[in-house]
Design a protein around this motif. Structure first.
Motif, PDB file in Angstrom:
ATOM      1  N   ASN A 168      10.230   5.118 -19.073  1.00 36.10           N
ATOM      2  CA  ASN A 168       9.931   6.537 -18.856  1.00 36.10           C
ATOM      3  C   ASN A 168       8.955   6.714 -17.702  1.00 36.10           C
ATOM      4  O   ASN A 168       9.086   7.642 -16.888  1.00 36.10           O
ATOM      5  CB  ASN A 168       9.338   7.155 -20.132  1.00 36.10           C
ATOM      6  N   SER A 229       2.449  14.005 -31.937  1.00 34.86           N
ATOM      7  CA  SER A 229       3.342  15.156 -31.844  1.00 34.86           C
ATOM      8  C   SER A 229       2.563  16.458 -31.703  1.00 34.86           C
ATOM      9  O   SER A 229       2.907  17.320 -30.897  1.00 34.86           O
ATOM     10  CB  SER A 229       4.255  15.225 -33.075  1.00 34.86           C
ATOM     11  N   THR A 232       1.296  16.760 -28.323  1.00 36.09           N
ATOM     12  CA  THR A 232       2.339  16.872 -27.295  1.00 36.09           C
ATOM     13  C   THR A 232       2.985  18.245 -27.282  1.00 36.09           C
ATOM     14  O   THR A 232       3.113  18.873 -26.225  1.00 36.09           O
ATOM     15  CB  THR A 232       3.419  15.798 -27.531  1.00 36.09           C
ATOM     16  N   SER A 233       3.426  18.730 -28.430  1.00 34.02           N
ATOM     17  CA  SER A 233       4.200  19.978 -28.511  1.00 34.02           C
ATOM     18  C   SER A 233       3.325  21.163 -28.892  1.00 34.02           C
ATOM     19  O   SER A 233       2.390  21.020 -29.690  1.00 34.02           O
ATOM     20  CB  SER A 233       5.332  19.830 -29.543  1.00 34.02           C
ATOM     21  N   SER A 289      15.849  17.738 -25.766  1.00 37.21           N
ATOM     22  CA  SER A 289      14.597  17.001 -25.704  1.00 37.21           C
ATOM     23  C   SER A 289      13.935  17.307 -24.375  1.00 37.21           C
ATOM     24  O   SER A 289      14.620  17.612 -23.387  1.00 37.21           O
ATOM     25  CB  SER A 289      14.830  15.487 -25.830  1.00 37.21           C
ATOM     26  N   GLN A 291      11.726  15.802 -21.367  1.00 38.87           N
ATOM     27  CA  GLN A 291      11.312  14.556 -20.744  1.00 38.87           C
ATOM     28  C   GLN A 291      10.598  14.879 -19.433  1.00 38.87           C
ATOM     29  O   GLN A 291      11.225  15.175 -18.428  1.00 38.87           O
ATOM     30  CB  GLN A 291      12.520  13.651 -20.481  1.00 38.87           C
ATOM     31  N   GLN A 375       9.054  13.840 -32.503  1.00 38.48           N
ATOM     32  CA  GLN A 375       9.258  13.662 -31.064  1.00 38.48           C
ATOM     33  C   GLN A 375      10.405  12.682 -30.789  1.00 38.48           C
ATOM     34  O   GLN A 375      10.612  11.738 -31.549  1.00 38.48           O
ATOM     35  CB  GLN A 375       7.973  13.138 -30.414  1.00 38.48           C
ATOM     36  N   PRO A 376      11.200  12.920 -29.714  1.00 36.37           N
ATOM     37  CA  PRO A 376      11.043  13.960 -28.693  1.00 36.37           C
ATOM     38  C   PRO A 376      11.883  15.204 -28.958  1.00 36.37           C
ATOM     39  O   PRO A 376      12.306  15.873 -28.021  1.00 36.37           O
ATOM     40  CB  PRO A 376      11.534  13.231 -27.444  1.00 36.37           C
TER      41      PRO A 376
END
Length: 443
Positions: A168, A229, A232-233, A289, A291, A375-376
């Motif tokens: 990634n 998570s 992140t979100s 998702s 990315q 995730q994701p």
């Protein structure tokens, strides 16, 4: 006597390594065909490595808690067969490929040893960080520097950089222009570090009567994923109430005949899964998702189904291509995954590839919940308990009060890519599918 190399088997396309949790056999123990030799663990699934032969374990190359790459030899089993694979002919090589004089031979051997050490040795880190040979080889091939590796946030155990982490990073790096950071003199850097606020955890006061319980390996992984998570979100929720009286009555009418014919228990879960799969097909931008700065729109609808384990932990097996299953197929998939999850018999592939998740908080009597996204993915639906309540019934003759079976649907979604309109329309579509259930449906 022949010797058989016991290797770490392939456990799925996205699984490149595993941690040895325990050896079930010691050196000198007799092993039968298909008998478990050791237990291994990936991110969520614990499984066993069986022997492919009968024999005696004569050597172990790794200890418990060691990380092993797929395909690596982890032990040697001595069998009763002839050792044809280790004959001298197998190792005979043309003499003209190697130097003949003594000085050249020494130079060649030293060079070979250096190359072997460079290939298999753990990558040294300025931060005392371990890198697996797989990660190290990818970094070398892609020109990733040591400093870049040290700055990659790892998602593995103890924040180790996994194969997916470095891939990634390389993919995201491809679209960026490398900028040389300006040099900062030591005194300035020292001042900045002193001014940076430090986050210190609140100390826990333990008395002599308190019990100290070590978290399980799976518990630690789940805790890490949940915190990651939330960080992140951008979690937001939408709630809606659905009338499932038709489904309740229909299931009571057909479940006994279904049990006799299919040998399967018809629960509410496959019915709800079918409705979610239909809604995802109607709103494909929920089946995505994120990315980096790009959105990956998933072609397949793979539904994660949260299942509770006997030890209190949670695991999420995945129903692949859920939108292509009829209700009978969905029921068999749900029951099979749930039973194997409780028996700790899931394979790594069984929990890979989910595009959306459903969790049933109503099993424990909860009316609604605010589940954390896996995730994701960008969404997760919580199914509340079904309750018998008085409700207003609208008819052409007027409104009446009646007893209905109702439940709450709680939809958590990632507000970075899913706005309130899409999140609300999706959960309403699930409600509409449930309320429009055909009471005469044949199964």
């Amino acid at each position: 006597m022949a010797k058989f190399e016991l290797k770490l088997p392939k456990m799925g396309e996205s699984v490149a390594e595993a941690t040895i949790t325990s050896w079930l056999k010691d050196v000198g123990d007799t092993i039968e065909l298909d008998e478990a030799v050791l237990e291994i663990a990936t991110d969520k699934v614990d499984s066993e490595v069986p022997s492919e032969v009968d024999g005696i374990l004569i050597e172990k190359f790794f200890n418990e808690n060691d990380v092993v790459q797929v395909g690596q030899t982890i032990g040697v089993i001595q069998t009763d067969g002839d050792d044809n694979d280790n004959s001298d002919e197998d190792f005979e090589l043309p003499s003209n490929e190697y130097p003949q004089d003594e000085e050249s031979v020494v130079e060649y051997v030293n060079k070979s040893i250096a190359e072997a050490q460079e290939t298999v040795a753990p990558l040294a880190s300025s931060e005392d960080r371990f890198y697996s040979p797989l990660v190290k080889n990818i970094a070398k091939e892609e020109g990733v520097s040591q400093q870049e590796l040290d700055n990659i946030v790892g998602s593995g155990v103890d924040n180790r950089v996994t194969k997916n982490d470095i891939l990634n990073y390389i993919q995201n790096k491809g679209g960026q222009t490398e900028v040389t950071p300006p040099k900062i003199e030591a005194p300035v850097l020292e001042t900045i570090q002193q001014e940076k606020p430090k986050s210190t955890p609140t100390p826990v006061i333990v008395s002599g009567e308190d019990e100290i319980i070590e978290m399980t390996r799976m518990g630690k992984l789940i805790a890490h994923h949940m915190v990651e998570s939330v960080q992140t979100s951008a979690h937001v929720q939408s709630f809606i109430e659905a009338d499932v009286t038709k489904i309740w009555n229909w299931r009571n009418k057909v479940k006994d005949a279904f049990q006799k014919r299919e040998g399967e228990n018809l629960t509410f879960t496959p019915i709800f899964m079918e409705a979610v799969a239909k809604a995802l097909r109607e709103f494909p931008m929920m089946n995505i998702s994120l990315q980096g700065d790009t959105i990956v729109k998933k072609k397949n609808i793979n539904l994660g189904m949260a299942a509770s384990l006997a030890d209190g932990n949670l695991i999420v097996p995945v129903i692949k291509n859920a939108d292509q299953l009829n209700l009978v197929g969905m029921t068999k998939q749900v029951n099979d995954l749930a039973n194997r999850a409780r028996a700790n018999q899931l394979k790594p592939d069984d929990i890979q590839g989910g595009t959306y998740t459903v969790t049933n908080v109503g099993t424990f009597g909860s009316l609604m919940g605010t589940p954390i996204i896996s995730q994701p993915q960008v969404g997760i639906l919580a199914l509340g308990a079904i309750r018998k309540v008085p409700a207003v019934i609208e008819t052409p003759e007027g409104d009446f009060i009646g007893i209905r079976y109702r439940m709450f649907l709680s939809h958590s979604y990632d507000h970075r890519v899913v706005n309130g309109a899409l999140g609300g329309m999706f959960v309403k579509a699930v409600k509409d599918y449930l309320e429009a259930w055909d009471s005469n449906r044949e199964i």
